[in-house]
Design a protein around this motif. Structure first.
Motif, PDB file in Angstrom:
ATOM      1  N   PRO A 154      35.134  58.412  26.785  1.00  0.00           N
ATOM      2  CA  PRO A 154      33.703  58.488  27.532  1.00  0.00           C
ATOM      3  C   PRO A 154      33.294  59.636  27.207  1.00  0.00           C
ATOM      4  N   GLY A 155      32.246  59.842  26.581  1.00  0.00           N
ATOM      5  CA  GLY A 155      31.260  61.192  26.383  1.00  0.00           C
ATOM      6  C   GLY A 155      30.077  61.067  27.104  1.00  0.00           C
ATOM      7  N   GLY A 156      29.421  62.325  27.177  1.00  0.00           N
ATOM      8  CA  GLY A 156      28.092  62.393  27.636  1.00  0.00           C
ATOM      9  C   GLY A 156      28.388  62.481  29.425  1.00  0.00           C
ATOM     10  N   ARG A 157      29.419  62.968  29.935  1.00  0.00           N
ATOM     11  CA  ARG A 157      29.335  63.488  31.302  1.00  0.00           C
ATOM     12  C   ARG A 157      30.308  64.589  31.463  1.00  0.00           C
ATOM     13  N   PHE A 158      30.016  65.316  32.453  1.00  0.00           N
ATOM     14  CA  PHE A 158      30.813  66.460  32.857  1.00  0.00           C
ATOM     15  C   PHE A 158      32.267  66.046  33.305  1.00  0.00           C
ATOM     16  N   LYS A 159      33.312  67.013  33.271  1.00  0.00           N
ATOM     17  CA  LYS A 159      34.396  66.767  33.712  1.00  0.00           C
ATOM     18  C   LYS A 159      34.375  66.362  35.095  1.00  0.00           C
ATOM     19  N   VAL A 216      42.777  75.950  30.564  1.00  0.00           N
ATOM     20  CA  VAL A 216      42.755  76.261  29.112  1.00  0.00           C
ATOM     21  C   VAL A 216      44.083  77.026  29.012  1.00  0.00           C
ATOM     22  N   VAL A 217      44.924  76.430  28.095  1.00  0.00           N
ATOM     23  CA  VAL A 217      46.353  76.896  28.215  1.00  0.00           C
ATOM     24  C   VAL A 217      46.626  77.086  26.600  1.00  0.00           C
ATOM     25  N   ASP A 218      47.619  77.873  26.422  1.00  0.00           N
ATOM     26  CA  ASP A 218      48.351  78.306  25.008  1.00  0.00           C
ATOM     27  C   ASP A 218      49.758  77.831  25.109  1.00  0.00           C
ATOM     28  N   ARG A 219      50.017  77.169  24.001  1.00  0.00           N
ATOM     29  CA  ARG A 219      51.313  76.771  23.588  1.00  0.00           C
ATOM     30  C   ARG A 219      51.910  77.373  22.352  1.00  0.00           C
ATOM     31  N   PHE A 256      43.188  80.545  30.784  1.00  0.00           N
ATOM     32  CA  PHE A 256      42.021  81.029  32.035  1.00  0.00           C
ATOM     33  C   PHE A 256      41.927  79.662  32.712  1.00  0.00           C
ATOM     34  N   ARG A 257      41.399  79.790  33.665  1.00  0.00           N
ATOM     35  CA  ARG A 257      41.106  78.803  34.805  1.00  0.00           C
ATOM     36  C   ARG A 257      39.186  78.750  34.728  1.00  0.00           C
ATOM     37  N   PRO A 258      38.830  77.617  34.082  1.00  0.00           N
ATOM     38  CA  PRO A 258      37.494  77.200  34.062  1.00  0.00           C
ATOM     39  C   PRO A 258      36.841  77.036  35.478  1.00  0.00           C
ATOM     40  N   VAL A 259      35.792  76.894  35.725  1.00  0.00           N
ATOM     41  CA  VAL A 259      35.148  76.614  37.105  1.00  0.00           C
ATOM     42  C   VAL A 259      35.463  75.079  37.631  1.00  0.00           C
ATOM     43  N   LEU A 312      29.617  79.521  28.601  1.00  0.00           N
ATOM     44  CA  LEU A 312      29.781  78.183  28.398  1.00  0.00           C
ATOM     45  C   LEU A 312      31.097  77.675  28.195  1.00  0.00           C
ATOM     46  N   LEU A 313      31.754  78.435  27.328  1.00  0.00           N
ATOM     47  CA  LEU A 313      33.300  78.270  27.115  1.00  0.00           C
ATOM     48  C   LEU A 313      34.150  78.551  28.417  1.00  0.00           C
ATOM     49  N   VAL A 314      33.834  79.404  29.315  1.00  0.00           N
ATOM     50  CA  VAL A 314      34.371  79.588  30.385  1.00  0.00           C
ATOM     51  C   VAL A 314      34.256  78.596  31.551  1.00  0.00           C
ATOM     52  N   ILE A 315      33.104  78.073  31.610  1.00  0.00           N
ATOM     53  CA  ILE A 315      32.665  76.956  32.492  1.00  0.00           C
ATOM     54  C   ILE A 315      33.453  75.874  32.093  1.00  0.00           C
ATOM     55  N   HIS A 316      33.836  75.617  30.636  1.00  0.00           N
ATOM     56  CA  HIS A 316      34.427  74.580  30.157  1.00  0.00           C
ATOM     57  C   HIS A 316      34.016  73.184  31.045  1.00  0.00           C
ATOM     58  N   PRO A 317      32.529  72.900  30.498  1.00  0.00           N
ATOM     59  CA  PRO A 317      32.276  71.778  31.387  1.00  0.00           C
ATOM     60  C   PRO A 317      32.836  70.393  31.132  1.00  0.00           C
ATOM     61  N   PHE A 318      33.506  70.032  30.034  1.00  0.00           N
ATOM     62  CA  PHE A 318      33.857  68.766  29.520  1.00  0.00           C
ATOM     63  C   PHE A 318      35.313  68.582  29.578  1.00  0.00           C
ATOM     64  N   GLU A 319      36.063  67.608  29.605  1.00  0.00           N
ATOM     65  CA  GLU A 319      37.419  67.365  29.528  1.00  0.00           C
ATOM     66  C   GLU A 319      37.732  67.618  28.083  1.00  0.00           C
ATOM     67  N   ASP A 320      37.173  67.381  27.096  1.00  0.00           N
ATOM     68  CA  ASP A 320      37.243  67.474  25.887  1.00  0.00           C
ATOM     69  C   ASP A 320      36.028  67.777  25.166  1.00  0.00           C
ATOM     70  N   GLY A 321      36.096  68.585  23.779  1.00  0.00           N
ATOM     71  CA  GLY A 321      34.816  68.684  22.975  1.00  0.00           C
ATOM     72  C   GLY A 321      34.199  70.064  23.252  1.00  0.00           C
ATOM     73  N   ASN A 322      34.655  70.966  24.295  1.00  0.00           N
ATOM     74  CA  ASN A 322      34.142  72.184  24.770  1.00  0.00           C
ATOM     75  C   ASN A 322      33.680  73.193  23.616  1.00  0.00           C
ATOM     76  N   GLY A 323      34.866  73.050  22.702  1.00  0.00           N
ATOM     77  CA  GLY A 323      34.539  74.419  21.598  1.00  0.00           C
ATOM     78  C   GLY A 323      33.473  73.779  20.601  1.00  0.00           C
ATOM     79  N   ARG A 324      33.538  72.532  20.335  1.00  0.00           N
ATOM     80  CA  ARG A 324      32.811  72.009  19.295  1.00  0.00           C
ATOM     81  C   ARG A 324      31.357  71.930  19.821  1.00  0.00           C
ATOM     82  N   VAL A 325      30.800  71.632  20.979  1.00  0.00           N
ATOM     83  CA  VAL A 325      29.617  71.559  21.553  1.00  0.00           C
ATOM     84  C   VAL A 325      29.128  72.901  21.755  1.00  0.00           C
TER      85      VAL A 325
END
Length: 350
Positions: free
Chosen positions: A128-133, A139-142, A152-155, A193-206
Protein backbone atom coordinates in the motif's frame (compact mmCIF):
# COMPACT_ATOMS: atom_id res chain seq x y z
CA UNK A 1 9.15 20.95 12.53
CA UNK A 2 11.71 20.95 15.37
CA UNK A 3 14.46 22.50 13.26
CA UNK A 4 12.19 25.43 12.35
CA UNK A 5 10.97 26.08 15.90
CA UNK A 6 13.73 28.60 16.74
CA UNK A 7 15.50 29.07 13.44
CA UNK A 8 17.30 32.31 14.30
CA UNK A 9 19.03 30.63 17.22
CA UNK A 10 19.66 27.39 15.38
CA UNK A 11 21.38 28.59 12.21
CA UNK A 12 22.16 32.26 12.88
CA UNK A 13 25.89 31.50 13.12
CA UNK A 14 26.95 29.63 9.98
CA UNK A 15 30.29 27.77 10.36
CA UNK A 16 33.09 29.07 8.14
CA UNK A 17 33.45 25.92 5.99
CA UNK A 18 29.71 25.98 5.28
CA UNK A 19 29.93 29.64 4.25
CA UNK A 20 32.69 28.70 1.80
CA UNK A 21 30.69 25.81 0.39
CA UNK A 22 27.60 28.01 0.03
CA UNK A 23 29.78 30.47 -1.92
CA UNK A 24 30.67 27.69 -4.36
CA UNK A 25 26.99 26.80 -4.67
CA UNK A 26 25.92 30.37 -5.37
CA UNK A 27 28.67 30.94 -7.94
CA UNK A 28 27.61 27.72 -9.64
CA UNK A 29 24.01 28.80 -9.64
CA UNK A 30 24.99 32.05 -11.29
CA UNK A 31 26.73 30.17 -14.12
CA UNK A 32 23.79 27.90 -14.97
CA UNK A 33 22.07 30.37 -17.30
CA UNK A 34 25.31 30.85 -19.25
CA UNK A 35 25.67 27.12 -19.77
CA UNK A 36 22.03 26.80 -20.83
CA UNK A 37 22.59 29.42 -23.52
CA UNK A 38 25.96 28.21 -24.77
CA UNK A 39 25.87 24.44 -24.28
CA UNK A 40 22.30 23.21 -24.78
CA UNK A 41 23.43 19.95 -26.38
CA UNK A 42 25.74 19.10 -23.50
CA UNK A 43 23.04 19.88 -20.94
CA UNK A 44 20.58 17.57 -22.67
CA UNK A 45 23.12 14.74 -22.49
CA UNK A 46 23.94 15.49 -18.87
CA UNK A 47 20.25 15.61 -17.96
CA UNK A 48 19.60 12.21 -19.54
CA UNK A 49 22.49 10.62 -17.68
CA UNK A 50 21.75 12.34 -14.38
CA UNK A 51 18.16 11.09 -14.52
CA UNK A 52 19.30 7.48 -14.84
CA UNK A 53 22.02 7.88 -12.20
CA UNK A 54 19.64 9.51 -9.72
CA UNK A 55 16.95 6.86 -10.01
CA UNK A 56 19.34 3.92 -9.78
CA UNK A 57 21.53 5.42 -7.02
CA UNK A 58 18.67 6.53 -4.76
CA UNK A 59 17.08 3.11 -5.14
CA UNK A 60 20.38 1.31 -4.50
CA UNK A 61 20.89 3.22 -1.23
CA UNK A 62 17.78 1.39 0.02
CA UNK A 63 18.88 -1.98 -1.39
CA UNK A 64 16.68 -1.78 -4.49
CA UNK A 65 18.93 -3.08 -7.27
CA UNK A 66 18.23 -4.57 -10.69
CA UNK A 67 21.43 -6.54 -11.51
CA UNK A 68 20.83 -6.65 -15.27
CA UNK A 69 21.93 -3.18 -16.37
CA UNK A 70 20.40 -3.52 -19.81
CA UNK A 71 17.03 -4.45 -18.33
CA UNK A 72 17.27 -1.62 -15.79
CA UNK A 73 17.86 0.81 -18.66
CA UNK A 74 14.76 -0.50 -20.42
CA UNK A 75 12.69 -0.09 -17.26
CA UNK A 76 13.86 3.49 -16.86
CA UNK A 77 13.00 4.14 -20.50
CA UNK A 78 9.49 2.78 -19.91
CA UNK A 79 10.00 -0.11 -22.34
CA UNK A 80 9.24 -2.96 -19.91
CA UNK A 81 5.59 -3.79 -19.27
CA UNK A 82 6.05 -6.92 -17.14
CA UNK A 83 8.05 -6.13 -14.01
CA UNK A 84 9.39 -9.39 -12.62
CA UNK A 85 10.69 -8.59 -9.15
CA UNK A 86 9.98 -6.23 -6.27
CA UNK A 87 13.18 -4.35 -7.08
CA UNK A 88 12.06 -3.81 -10.67
CA UNK A 89 8.68 -2.61 -9.43
CA UNK A 90 10.20 -0.14 -6.99
CA UNK A 91 12.72 1.08 -9.56
CA UNK A 92 9.84 1.85 -11.92
CA UNK A 93 8.00 3.59 -9.09
CA UNK A 94 10.92 5.86 -8.30
CA UNK A 95 11.24 6.61 -12.01
CA UNK A 96 7.61 7.75 -12.07
CA UNK A 97 7.94 9.87 -8.93
CA UNK A 98 11.11 11.63 -10.03
CA UNK A 99 9.87 12.25 -13.57
CA UNK A 100 6.71 13.76 -12.12
CA UNK A 101 8.74 16.17 -9.99
CA UNK A 102 11.16 17.07 -12.76
CA UNK A 103 8.30 18.01 -15.07
CA UNK A 104 7.75 20.94 -12.71
CA UNK A 105 3.98 20.69 -12.25
CA UNK A 106 4.08 19.34 -8.68
CA UNK A 107 3.30 22.57 -6.78
CA UNK A 108 2.01 23.40 -4.24
CA UNK A 109 4.08 21.74 -1.54
CA UNK A 110 1.65 20.14 0.90
CA UNK A 111 0.93 16.84 2.63
CA UNK A 112 -1.02 15.67 -0.40
CA UNK A 113 2.11 15.95 -2.54
CA UNK A 114 4.08 13.72 -0.18
CA UNK A 115 1.28 11.14 -0.19
CA UNK A 116 1.09 11.30 -3.99
CA UNK A 117 4.84 10.72 -4.35
CA UNK A 118 4.67 7.78 -1.97
CA UNK A 119 1.75 6.32 -3.89
CA UNK A 120 3.71 6.59 -7.14
CA UNK A 121 6.75 4.97 -5.53
CA UNK A 122 4.78 1.81 -4.69
CA UNK A 123 2.21 1.91 -7.50
CA UNK A 124 3.77 -1.08 -9.29
CA UNK A 125 3.93 -3.22 -6.14
CA UNK A 126 1.36 -4.97 -3.99
CA UNK A 127 2.37 -2.79 -1.02
CA UNK A 128 0.00 0.00 0.00
CA UNK A 129 1.32 3.42 -0.95
CA UNK A 130 -0.01 6.90 -0.48
CA UNK A 131 -0.71 6.82 3.23
CA UNK A 132 1.16 7.79 6.36
CA UNK A 133 2.40 5.12 8.77
CA UNK A 134 -0.23 3.55 10.99
CA UNK A 135 2.19 2.13 13.56
CA UNK A 136 5.13 3.66 15.40
CA UNK A 137 8.47 2.86 13.79
CA UNK A 138 12.17 2.91 14.61
CA UNK A 139 15.21 3.61 12.48
CA UNK A 140 17.76 0.92 13.27
CA UNK A 141 21.33 0.06 12.32
CA UNK A 142 22.38 -3.51 11.66
CA UNK A 143 26.06 -4.40 12.09
CA UNK A 144 27.83 -7.01 10.00
CA UNK A 145 27.41 -9.42 12.93
CA UNK A 146 23.65 -8.93 12.86
CA UNK A 147 23.46 -6.79 15.99
CA UNK A 148 20.64 -4.24 15.84
CA UNK A 149 20.86 -0.83 17.50
CA UNK A 150 18.29 1.96 17.48
CA UNK A 151 19.45 4.92 15.37
CA UNK A 152 16.65 7.26 16.37
CA UNK A 153 12.97 7.28 17.20
CA UNK A 154 10.70 9.03 14.69
CA UNK A 155 7.54 10.78 15.82
CA UNK A 156 4.56 8.63 16.75
CA UNK A 157 2.23 7.47 14.01
CA UNK A 158 -0.69 9.30 15.56
CA UNK A 159 1.27 12.59 15.45
CA UNK A 160 2.62 12.20 11.93
CA UNK A 161 -0.03 14.15 9.95
CA UNK A 162 0.32 17.12 12.31
CA UNK A 163 4.13 17.12 12.21
CA UNK A 164 4.23 16.88 8.41
CA UNK A 165 1.72 19.71 7.99
CA UNK A 166 3.50 21.89 10.55
CA UNK A 167 6.90 21.27 8.93
CA UNK A 168 5.60 22.29 5.51
CA UNK A 169 3.91 25.42 6.86
CA UNK A 170 7.02 26.57 8.69
CA UNK A 171 9.29 25.82 5.75
CA UNK A 172 7.13 27.81 3.34
CA UNK A 173 6.91 30.68 5.80
CA UNK A 174 10.70 30.85 6.21
CA UNK A 175 11.29 30.62 2.46
CA UNK A 176 8.93 33.55 1.93
CA UNK A 177 10.62 35.57 4.67
CA UNK A 178 14.02 35.27 2.89
CA UNK A 179 15.93 35.68 6.15
CA UNK A 180 18.10 32.59 5.75
CA UNK A 181 19.92 30.95 2.86
CA UNK A 182 17.43 28.81 0.89
CA UNK A 183 19.85 25.88 0.62
CA UNK A 184 20.02 25.69 4.43
CA UNK A 185 16.23 25.74 4.63
CA UNK A 186 15.93 22.91 2.08
CA UNK A 187 18.52 20.93 4.05
CA UNK A 188 16.61 21.43 7.30
CA UNK A 189 13.37 20.41 5.62
CA UNK A 190 14.99 17.16 4.46
CA UNK A 191 16.42 16.52 7.93
CA UNK A 192 13.09 17.01 9.69
CA UNK A 193 11.17 14.95 7.17
CA UNK A 194 13.59 12.06 7.62
CA UNK A 195 13.30 12.31 11.41
CA UNK A 196 9.50 12.42 11.25
CA UNK A 197 9.77 9.30 9.04
CA UNK A 198 6.14 9.59 7.92
CA UNK A 199 5.92 6.30 6.00
CA UNK A 200 6.46 2.68 6.83
CA UNK A 201 8.83 2.38 3.86
CA UNK A 202 10.22 4.71 1.21
CA UNK A 203 11.08 7.67 3.45
CA UNK A 204 14.60 8.15 2.10
CA UNK A 205 13.55 7.96 -1.53
CA UNK A 206 10.62 10.34 -1.14
CA UNK A 207 12.83 12.81 0.75
CA UNK A 208 15.69 12.70 -1.76
CA UNK A 209 13.37 13.11 -4.74
CA UNK A 210 11.54 15.99 -3.09
CA UNK A 211 14.84 17.63 -2.09
CA UNK A 212 15.79 17.88 -5.77
CA UNK A 213 12.46 19.54 -6.52
CA UNK A 214 12.77 22.02 -3.64
CA UNK A 215 16.30 22.99 -4.69
CA UNK A 216 15.14 23.57 -8.25
CA UNK A 217 12.19 25.57 -6.96
CA UNK A 218 14.71 27.79 -5.13
CA UNK A 219 16.74 28.26 -8.32
CA UNK A 220 19.43 25.60 -7.73
CA UNK A 221 18.93 23.28 -10.72
CA UNK A 222 22.24 21.43 -10.79
CA UNK A 223 20.50 18.16 -9.85
CA UNK A 224 19.12 18.11 -13.40
CA UNK A 225 22.66 17.66 -14.71
CA UNK A 226 24.63 16.01 -11.89
CA UNK A 227 23.02 13.32 -9.75
CA UNK A 228 22.97 14.32 -6.08
CA UNK A 229 21.77 10.81 -5.26
CA UNK A 230 24.85 9.31 -6.87
CA UNK A 231 27.10 11.62 -4.84
CA UNK A 232 25.21 10.54 -1.71
CA UNK A 233 25.54 6.86 -2.62
CA UNK A 234 29.29 7.33 -3.06
CA UNK A 235 29.51 8.77 0.47
CA UNK A 236 26.78 6.68 2.08
CA UNK A 237 28.57 6.14 5.41
CA UNK A 238 29.12 9.88 5.83
CA UNK A 239 25.52 10.52 4.79
CA UNK A 240 24.09 8.24 7.47
CA UNK A 241 26.51 9.47 10.15
CA UNK A 242 25.68 13.12 9.45
CA UNK A 243 21.98 12.36 9.74
CA UNK A 244 22.49 10.44 12.95
CA UNK A 245 24.64 13.18 14.48
CA UNK A 246 21.94 15.77 13.78
CA UNK A 247 19.09 13.74 15.25
CA UNK A 248 20.43 13.55 18.81
CA UNK A 249 18.14 15.68 20.96
CA UNK A 250 15.75 16.47 18.09
CA UNK A 251 12.65 15.67 20.13
CA UNK A 252 13.86 17.96 22.92
CA UNK A 253 14.67 20.90 20.58
CA UNK A 254 18.39 20.66 21.29
CA UNK A 255 19.68 18.89 18.18
CA UNK A 256 22.73 20.24 16.31
CA UNK A 257 21.81 20.61 12.61
CA UNK A 258 25.32 21.43 11.40
CA UNK A 259 26.69 17.90 10.88
CA UNK A 260 23.85 17.27 8.44
CA UNK A 261 23.80 20.75 6.89
CA UNK A 262 27.58 20.69 6.38
CA UNK A 263 27.30 17.37 4.57
CA UNK A 264 24.30 18.51 2.52
CA UNK A 265 25.86 21.79 1.39
CA UNK A 266 29.13 20.06 0.50
CA UNK A 267 27.31 17.54 -1.68
CA UNK A 268 25.65 20.40 -3.52
CA UNK A 269 28.96 22.24 -3.89
CA UNK A 270 30.56 19.08 -5.27
CA UNK A 271 27.75 18.80 -7.80
CA UNK A 272 28.35 22.36 -8.98
CA UNK A 273 32.09 21.79 -9.27
CA UNK A 274 31.46 18.63 -11.28
CA UNK A 275 29.01 20.49 -13.49
CA UNK A 276 31.55 23.26 -14.17
CA UNK A 277 34.30 20.74 -14.97
CA UNK A 278 32.14 18.92 -17.47
CA UNK A 279 31.07 22.16 -19.11
CA UNK A 280 34.68 23.36 -19.30
CA UNK A 281 35.74 20.04 -20.82
CA UNK A 282 33.12 20.39 -23.53
CA UNK A 283 34.36 23.91 -24.37
CA UNK A 284 38.05 22.99 -24.47
CA UNK A 285 40.03 23.61 -27.64
CA UNK A 286 41.19 20.03 -28.04
CA UNK A 287 39.56 17.77 -30.61
CA UNK A 288 36.81 15.60 -29.17
CA UNK A 289 38.35 12.61 -30.92
CA UNK A 290 41.68 13.44 -29.27
CA UNK A 291 39.96 13.56 -25.91
CA UNK A 292 38.43 10.11 -26.44
CA UNK A 293 41.82 8.72 -27.47
CA UNK A 294 43.50 10.31 -24.45
CA UNK A 295 40.89 8.84 -22.10
CA UNK A 296 41.11 5.33 -23.56
CA UNK A 297 44.90 5.25 -23.57
CA UNK A 298 45.62 6.86 -20.22
CA UNK A 299 42.55 6.90 -17.98
CA UNK A 300 40.07 4.15 -18.84
CA UNK A 301 40.11 0.80 -16.99
CA UNK A 302 41.94 -2.02 -18.76
CA UNK A 303 38.49 -3.35 -19.69
CA UNK A 304 35.92 -0.64 -20.35
CA UNK A 305 32.53 -0.08 -21.98
CA UNK A 306 30.97 2.67 -24.02
CA UNK A 307 29.18 3.80 -20.87
CA UNK A 308 32.53 4.49 -19.18
CA UNK A 309 33.59 6.79 -22.01
CA UNK A 310 30.20 8.55 -22.01
CA UNK A 311 30.44 9.22 -18.28
CA UNK A 312 34.01 10.51 -18.50
CA UNK A 313 33.35 12.69 -21.56
CA UNK A 314 29.73 13.88 -21.37
CA UNK A 315 30.08 16.37 -24.22
CA UNK A 316 31.20 13.77 -26.76
CA UNK A 317 28.62 12.00 -28.93
CA UNK A 318 28.38 8.24 -29.32
CA UNK A 319 29.26 8.35 -33.07
CA UNK A 320 32.48 10.22 -32.23
CA UNK A 321 33.37 7.68 -29.56
CA UNK A 322 32.74 4.80 -31.98
CA UNK A 323 34.95 6.37 -34.65
CA UNK A 324 37.86 6.55 -32.21
CA UNK A 325 37.29 3.06 -30.84
CA UNK A 326 37.21 1.61 -34.35
CA UNK A 327 40.44 3.43 -35.23
CA UNK A 328 42.14 2.15 -32.08
CA UNK A 329 40.93 -1.36 -32.91
CA UNK A 330 42.47 -1.18 -36.37
CA UNK A 331 45.70 0.02 -34.80
CA UNK A 332 45.71 -3.01 -32.54
CA UNK A 333 45.59 -0.90 -29.38
CA UNK A 334 42.24 -2.26 -28.18
CA UNK A 335 40.12 -5.26 -29.08
CA UNK A 336 36.43 -5.99 -28.48
CA UNK A 337 35.05 -8.50 -26.00
CA UNK A 338 31.44 -9.66 -26.25
CA UNK A 339 28.58 -8.44 -28.37
CA UNK A 340 25.55 -6.20 -28.00
CA UNK A 341 24.83 -4.41 -24.73
CA UNK A 342 27.39 -6.51 -22.85
CA UNK A 343 30.20 -5.61 -25.27
CA UNK A 344 33.41 -4.29 -23.77
CA UNK A 345 36.84 -3.22 -24.93
CA UNK A 346 40.23 -4.34 -23.63
CA UNK A 347 43.49 -2.52 -24.09
CA UNK A 348 46.15 -4.75 -25.66
CA UNK A 349 49.33 -5.51 -23.74
CA UNK A 350 52.25 -3.78 -25.39
Amino acid sequence: MRSFADLDRLIAQVPGPVVTALGTVDVGRGSEALYRDQLPGLLRQLADRARVASITASSAIEGVVVPDNARADRILAGKVTQLRTRSEQELAGYRDAQDYLFQGSWRPLNSGLLLHLHKMLFAHTAAPGGRFKTEDNLVVDRSSSGEVTVGFRPVRASDTPFYVSELIDRYLREMSAQRHHPVLLVGLFALDLLVIHPFEDGNGRVTRALTNALLMDAGYTVSRYVSLEQLIAETADTYYQALLDSTHGWHEDRADPWPWLSYFVNVLATAYRTFAQRAASDRSDGSKQDRVREYVLNHAPAVFRMADVRTALPGVSDPTIRVVLDRLRREGIIHPEGLGRSAAWRRSSR
